[in-house]
Design a protein around this motif. Structure first.
Motif, short mmCIF file in Angstrom:
data_model
loop_
_atom_site.label_atom_id
_atom_site.label_comp_id
_atom_site.label_asym_id
_atom_site.label_seq_id
_atom_site.Cartn_x
_atom_site.Cartn_y
_atom_site.Cartn_z
N GLY A 328 0.78 -1.23 0.00
CA GLY A 328 0.00 0.00 0.00
C GLY A 328 0.81 1.27 0.00
N LYS A 329 2.13 1.17 -0.28
CA LYS A 329 2.98 2.35 -0.35
C LYS A 329 3.56 2.47 -1.76
N HIS A 330 3.49 3.67 -2.30
CA HIS A 330 3.85 3.88 -3.70
C HIS A 330 4.86 5.02 -3.82
N MET A 331 5.76 4.86 -4.78
CA MET A 331 6.87 5.81 -4.92
C MET A 331 6.44 7.04 -5.73
N VAL A 332 6.83 8.21 -5.23
CA VAL A 332 6.60 9.47 -5.93
C VAL A 332 7.94 10.01 -6.41
N TYR A 333 7.96 10.43 -7.67
CA TYR A 333 9.16 10.99 -8.29
C TYR A 333 8.92 12.46 -8.57
N LEU A 334 9.92 13.28 -8.33
CA LEU A 334 9.86 14.70 -8.66
C LEU A 334 11.02 15.01 -9.59
N SER A 335 10.69 15.56 -10.76
CA SER A 335 11.70 15.85 -11.79
C SER A 335 12.54 14.64 -12.11
N GLY A 336 11.91 13.47 -12.14
CA GLY A 336 12.58 12.24 -12.53
C GLY A 336 13.37 11.54 -11.45
N VAL A 337 13.37 12.08 -10.23
CA VAL A 337 14.17 11.52 -9.15
C VAL A 337 13.25 11.00 -8.05
N THR A 338 13.56 9.80 -7.52
CA THR A 338 12.75 9.26 -6.42
C THR A 338 12.79 10.23 -5.24
N ASP A 339 11.62 10.48 -4.65
CA ASP A 339 11.56 11.51 -3.60
C ASP A 339 10.92 10.99 -2.31
N HIS A 340 9.74 10.40 -2.38
CA HIS A 340 9.08 9.94 -1.17
C HIS A 340 7.99 8.93 -1.52
N HIS A 341 7.36 8.37 -0.49
CA HIS A 341 6.27 7.43 -0.68
C HIS A 341 4.94 8.07 -0.34
N VAL A 342 3.86 7.52 -0.90
CA VAL A 342 2.51 7.95 -0.58
C VAL A 342 1.66 6.71 -0.37
N ALA A 343 0.73 6.79 0.58
CA ALA A 343 -0.13 5.65 0.89
C ALA A 343 -1.36 5.62 -0.01
N ASP A 344 -1.98 4.44 -0.09
CA ASP A 344 -3.16 4.23 -0.94
C ASP A 344 -4.21 5.31 -0.77
N ASP A 345 -4.59 5.59 0.46
CA ASP A 345 -5.72 6.48 0.70
C ASP A 345 -5.39 7.95 0.50
N SER A 346 -4.15 8.26 0.16
CA SER A 346 -3.74 9.67 -0.01
C SER A 346 -3.33 9.99 -1.44
N ILE A 347 -3.38 9.01 -2.34
CA ILE A 347 -2.79 9.20 -3.67
C ILE A 347 -3.33 10.43 -4.38
N VAL A 348 -4.64 10.49 -4.58
CA VAL A 348 -5.21 11.55 -5.42
C VAL A 348 -4.96 12.93 -4.83
N ASP A 349 -5.32 13.13 -3.57
CA ASP A 349 -5.13 14.45 -2.95
C ASP A 349 -3.66 14.86 -2.97
N HIS A 350 -2.78 13.90 -2.71
CA HIS A 350 -1.35 14.20 -2.67
C HIS A 350 -0.83 14.61 -4.05
N ILE A 351 -1.20 13.87 -5.09
CA ILE A 351 -0.74 14.18 -6.44
C ILE A 351 -1.30 15.52 -6.89
N VAL A 352 -2.56 15.79 -6.58
CA VAL A 352 -3.15 17.08 -6.97
C VAL A 352 -2.38 18.23 -6.34
N LYS A 353 -2.03 18.11 -5.07
CA LYS A 353 -1.26 19.17 -4.41
C LYS A 353 0.11 19.35 -5.05
N LEU A 354 0.76 18.25 -5.41
CA LEU A 354 2.06 18.33 -6.05
C LEU A 354 1.97 19.02 -7.41
N VAL A 355 0.95 18.65 -8.18
CA VAL A 355 0.77 19.25 -9.50
C VAL A 355 0.47 20.74 -9.38
N GLU A 356 -0.41 21.11 -8.48
CA GLU A 356 -0.73 22.52 -8.29
C GLU A 356 0.50 23.32 -7.88
#
Length: 376
Positions: A328-356
């Motif tokens: 249930g933990k997934h890798m997030v990359y920023l500018s092509g580099v591994t940065d941190h993990h995000v949990a299942d229940d936070s994926i959408v909100d977390h990605i939206v905040k990063l994109v904004e």
């Protein structure tokens, strides 16, 4: 020279015209347009629909003007929206004269059904007097009788000959602020006609596969036809003709341009089709992200991959990346580099905040660069 020459598109050199404040042709961006389907007489409904199209990026919009009541509503419509209005005229040339006086930025006429050459000349006079552009709209379904008799059926040669005949009428009247379309519902016919016209003229070309179909079928058909032309460098403005709401036509138009690297607007999402290896529900996640990120107009890229087979590779090529992992933990990359993990229940909100946040960063950098350039 691009470091990826196999991606280079060499755009055909066309002369540039103006439709209101929107340049068409030359080195101007390929404009995306659509057409309203509200009764034009209902100015409030038409304005509301045009504003929805403006929100998704429409550069131009065509409005049908079949009646006196429709052209009477045009001044209010023109005042109520930001983008230039193209008045669509069939059969009744007087509607073109009225639309020009009412503030239309362009008159779309199908010379095959508007009447005599003298009527076309009257339309030209009205366009000149009001600073309107004209679109010559040749269509395989309404070719002139003499061309059908000459060629036996709609064919590329007939469409191109029709275009040249009517372009000559405008040129003989010393009118050059026009663009041309040679549309057909048959992909091969349309592509052949556009390529022939492009090879023999410098006219700015409005692309379209007419009567393409519903949202899915019409998108596929239009993508094939317009994609072939755009890849070959042909086309200065386009409409994706769908049996769907006009906003959808605009969205598909941008997706076609975005896929070819010609023009980008908003978030480009690279996502996998999903399989049993997926670490999260890719399909539902992408559907939700597309809706939640629709307000972003800044060009940036996001990869959403369900597992580590292709995920890391795609993430290296995007601004933000998400790759499915275990437990249930997934890798997030920023500018092509591994940065941190995000949990299942936070994926959408977390990605939206990063994109904004990324969009705000990009816009701030653009503003700073523009300010520095202005001060230099």
């Amino acid at each position: 020279m691009s470091h990826r020459p196999w991606r280079d598109i060499v755009r055909r050199k066309s002369r540039q015209i103006m439709v209101g404040n929107v340049p068409i042709g030359g080195d101007a961006p390929i404009a995306v347009q659509t057409m309203t389907n509200t009764p034009t007489e209902d100015a409030a409904a038409t304005i509301a629909q045009i504003r929805r199209c403006e929100e998704v990026g429409a550069d131009l919009i065509r409005v049908s003007c079949p009646t006196v009541e429709a052209t009477a509503a045009m001044p209010a419509i023109v005042r109520g929206v930001k983008i230039p209005i193209i008045a669509d005229i069939h059969f009744h040339y007087k509607r073109a004269l009225e639309a020009a006086d009412a503030g239309a930025a362009c008159l779309r006429i199908n010379p095959g059904n508007i009447g005599s050459p003298e009527r076309v000349k009257e339309v030209v006079r009205a366009a000149k007097a009001n600073g309107c552009a004209i679109r010559i709209g040749v269509n395989a379904g309404s070719l002139e009788r003499h061309l059908l008799e000459k060629y036996g059926e709609p064919c590329p040669e007939a469409l191109v000959e029709s275009a040249f005949e009517h372009a000559k009428m405008l040129e003989d009247a010393d009118f050059h602020n026009f663009k041309v379309a040679v549309k057909a519902s048959d992909v091969f016919l349309a592509v052949a006609a556009y390529n022939e016209l492009a090879a023999r003229s410098d006219y700015p070309l409005h692309l379209g596969i007419t009567e393409a179909g519903g949202l899915i079928g019409g998108t596929v058909k239009s993508s094939i036809g317009l994609g072939m032309l755009l890849w070959g460098g042909v086309g200065d403005t386009l409409r994706v003709s769908l049996s769907a709401e006009p906003e959808e036509e605009v969205k598909v138009g941008y997706h076609i341009l975005k896929s070819l690297g010609i023009r980008a607007r908003g978030v480009k999402i690279v996502s996998c089709p999903s399989c049993a290896r997926q670490g999260f529900d890719v399909i539902r996640t992408v559907e939700t992200l597309e809706k939640r990120l629709a307000h972003i107009t800044t060009e940036l890229s996001l990869s959403v991959l369900g597992c580590v087979v292709n995920g890391p590779g795609e993430a290296r090529e995007t601004d933000i990346g998400l790759t499915g992992g275990g437990n249930g933990k997934h890798m997030v990359y920023l500018s092509g580099v591994t940065d941190h993990h995000v949990a299942d229940d936070s994926i959408v909100d977390h990605i939206v905040k990063l994109v904004e946040a990324k969009a705000a960063e990009i816009e701030a950098a653009k503003l700073a660069a523009e300010t520095a350039q202005a001060a230099a």
